[in-house]
Design an enzyme around this catalytic site. Sequence first.
Site, mmCIF file in Angstrom:
data_model
loop_
_atom_site.group_PDB
_atom_site.id
_atom_site.type_symbol
_atom_site.label_atom_id
_atom_site.label_comp_id
_atom_site.label_asym_id
_atom_site.label_seq_id
_atom_site.Cartn_x
_atom_site.Cartn_y
_atom_site.Cartn_z
ATOM 1 N N GLY A 60 0.814 -1.217 0.000
ATOM 2 C CA GLY A 60 0.000 0.000 0.000
ATOM 3 C C GLY A 60 0.843 1.262 0.000
ATOM 4 C CB ALA A 61 -0.187 4.826 -0.157
ATOM 5 C CB VAL A 62 0.980 3.793 4.845
ATOM 6 C CG1 VAL A 62 1.788 3.830 6.135
ATOM 7 C CG2 VAL A 62 0.041 4.988 4.767
ATOM 8 N NE ARG A 77 -6.541 -7.391 -2.923
ATOM 9 C CZ ARG A 77 -7.299 -7.364 -1.828
ATOM 10 N NH1 ARG A 77 -8.371 -8.121 -1.768
ATOM 11 N NH2 ARG A 77 -6.988 -6.594 -0.795
ATOM 12 C CB SER A 78 0.066 -8.466 -2.823
ATOM 13 O OG SER A 78 -0.854 -7.441 -3.023
ATOM 14 C CB CYS A 96 -2.967 11.380 8.545
ATOM 15 S SG CYS A 96 -4.607 11.289 7.829
ATOM 16 C CD GLN A 119 -8.711 14.910 6.224
ATOM 17 O OE1 GLN A 119 -9.440 15.346 7.106
ATOM 18 N NE2 GLN A 119 -8.432 13.616 6.106
ATOM 19 C CB SER A 177 -2.123 10.269 -0.003
ATOM 20 O OG SER A 177 -2.212 11.403 0.834
ATOM 21 N N GLY A 178 -4.896 9.853 1.736
ATOM 22 C CA GLY A 178 -5.493 9.335 2.974
ATOM 23 C C GLY A 178 -6.356 8.115 2.737
ATOM 24 C CG HIS A 180 -4.075 15.276 4.890
ATOM 25 N ND1 HIS A 180 -4.258 14.729 3.658
ATOM 26 C CD2 HIS A 180 -4.480 14.327 5.780
ATOM 27 C CE1 HIS A 180 -4.747 13.501 3.790
ATOM 28 N NE2 HIS A 180 -4.879 13.233 5.069
HETATM 29 P P1 A2P Z 1 -3.043 -5.712 -1.239
HETATM 30 O O1 A2P Z 1 -2.221 -4.792 -2.085
HETATM 31 O O2 A2P Z 1 -2.637 -7.145 -1.384
HETATM 32 O O3 A2P Z 1 -4.517 -5.472 -1.358
HETATM 33 P P2 A2P Z 1 -3.656 1.249 0.706
HETATM 34 O O4 A2P Z 1 -3.977 1.871 2.037
HETATM 35 O O5 A2P Z 1 -2.641 2.007 -0.080
HETATM 36 O O6 A2P Z 1 -4.890 0.934 -0.089
HETATM 37 O O7 A2P Z 1 -2.977 -0.180 1.039
HETATM 38 C C1 A2P Z 1 -3.608 -1.154 1.827
HETATM 39 C C2 A2P Z 1 -2.628 -2.269 2.153
HETATM 40 O O8 A2P Z 1 -3.291 -3.212 2.995
HETATM 41 C C3 A2P Z 1 -2.164 -3.051 0.931
HETATM 42 O O9 A2P Z 1 -0.849 -3.507 1.130
HETATM 43 C C4 A2P Z 1 -3.132 -4.217 0.929
HETATM 44 O O10 A2P Z 1 -2.636 -5.381 0.283
HETATM 45 C C5 A2P Z 1 -3.230 -4.491 2.410
HETATM 46 N N1 A2P Z 1 -4.434 -5.249 2.736
HETATM 47 C C6 A2P Z 1 -5.717 -4.928 2.444
HETATM 48 N N2 A2P Z 1 -6.555 -5.898 2.887
HETATM 49 C C7 A2P Z 1 -5.796 -6.848 3.457
HETATM 50 C C8 A2P Z 1 -6.045 -8.099 4.086
HETATM 51 N N3 A2P Z 1 -7.285 -8.554 4.244
HETATM 52 N N4 A2P Z 1 -4.993 -8.810 4.548
HETATM 53 C C9 A2P Z 1 -3.744 -8.351 4.416
HETATM 54 N N5 A2P Z 1 -3.427 -7.184 3.820
HETATM 55 C C10 A2P Z 1 -4.430 -6.431 3.352
#
Ligand code: A2P
Length: 352
Positions: free
Chosen positions: A19-21, A46-47, A135, A162, A165-166, A248
């Site tokens: 994710g972004a953070v 998914r990742s 934030c 804001q 990115s939030g 922000h």
């Molecule tokens: P993924 O990329 O596999 O969906 P952002 O705040 O930028 O949207 O990022 C959210 C982060 O949280 C991403 O790394 C996302 O992974 C991860 N994430 C979202 N849902 C889950 C979950 N159920 N289990 C683990 N990681 C998660």
Amino acid sequence: MEETSLSSQINVAILGATGAVGTELRDLLQSRNFPIANLKLLASPRSAGRTLSFQGEELLVEAVSENAFNNVDLVLASAGGSTSKAWAATAVEKGAVVIDNSSAFRLEPQVPLVIPEVNPEAAATHQGIIANPNCTTILMAMAVWPLHQLQPVQRIVAATYQSASGAGARAMEEVKIQAQAILQGEDPPTESFPYPLAFNLFPHNSPLNEQGYCEEEMKMVNETRKIFRAPQLRISATCVRVPVLRAHSEAINLEFNEPMLVAKAKELLANAPGVRLVEDWQANYFPMPIDASGRDEVLVGRIRQDLSHPSSLELWLSGDQIRKGAALNAVQIAELLVAKNWLKPPAVAVSH
Ligand code: A2P
């Protein structure tokens, strides 16, 4: 494991690494030379199988699971509240300390809510989980705390501007896609937000309470009170999403019980750690999100006497939501734990 070896050889996991953070956390651990032994990148299924680089190596992203927390000393979590609720207890049971960026635990009395420049001592009391504040709350607290130290603030009225990115990496992408669609005369797609954000703005899209305040606004109220240890502090906020990608901004009115000189406030903020006073009154140049993006400091300026109240000041700030508003604050908490030897769940020594 002995405490000395723990502090020089820390096994870290980033939950939400894609994710972004999470991306910013990885960059900061690298650029700030955090004493890392091994880094695990965790995300949703998914990742799983993707690779991301760290210190010149390509690391595999794993789907979060119980076993993923084996031999992990520190979890930096930024994967949303439900993911934190699902996995934080498991990570702690396995001997890790969790620094959680979600709102899942922030108001729980036994969970410290920490901004290292404001209340570092609170981190010492952790029982496995430390919460990273919201934030907008972090950015506001960074500007208000140095003044509050000299003269306690009686009332805060804030309006926020804001960025996308939030709402995460996908929301940032969506704003660019919306802008392109609008420029081509097409209807903008809206998935992350209820309304188009490009060329628009709207009051923050979190759930509203019966008093008409949204969740984001109540985070600013309740979290600031907890961090400042000022449960009666009067705070009112209006949170607004604006079509800015990152960083922000906030307009803040502060009421004291007696006047604070503008010059004194400027002096305090110019010397406050993590704050940069940005004011050029000749050029009408003040903090802007474009300048705050990618920076560690919260930019504060336009400090002036409130014409409508003799004991009130107005100020304006911009701060990088992903850095000080999230990832940087979490890494600073981690650095504090290492420096003070507070990263010490007793179970770690026996379970490794
Ligand atoms: P993924 O990329 O596999 O969906 P952002 O705040 O930028 O949207 O990022 C959210 C982060 O949280 C991403 O790394 C996302 O992974 C991860 N994430 C979202 N849902 C889950 C979950 N159920 N289990 C683990 N990681 C998660």
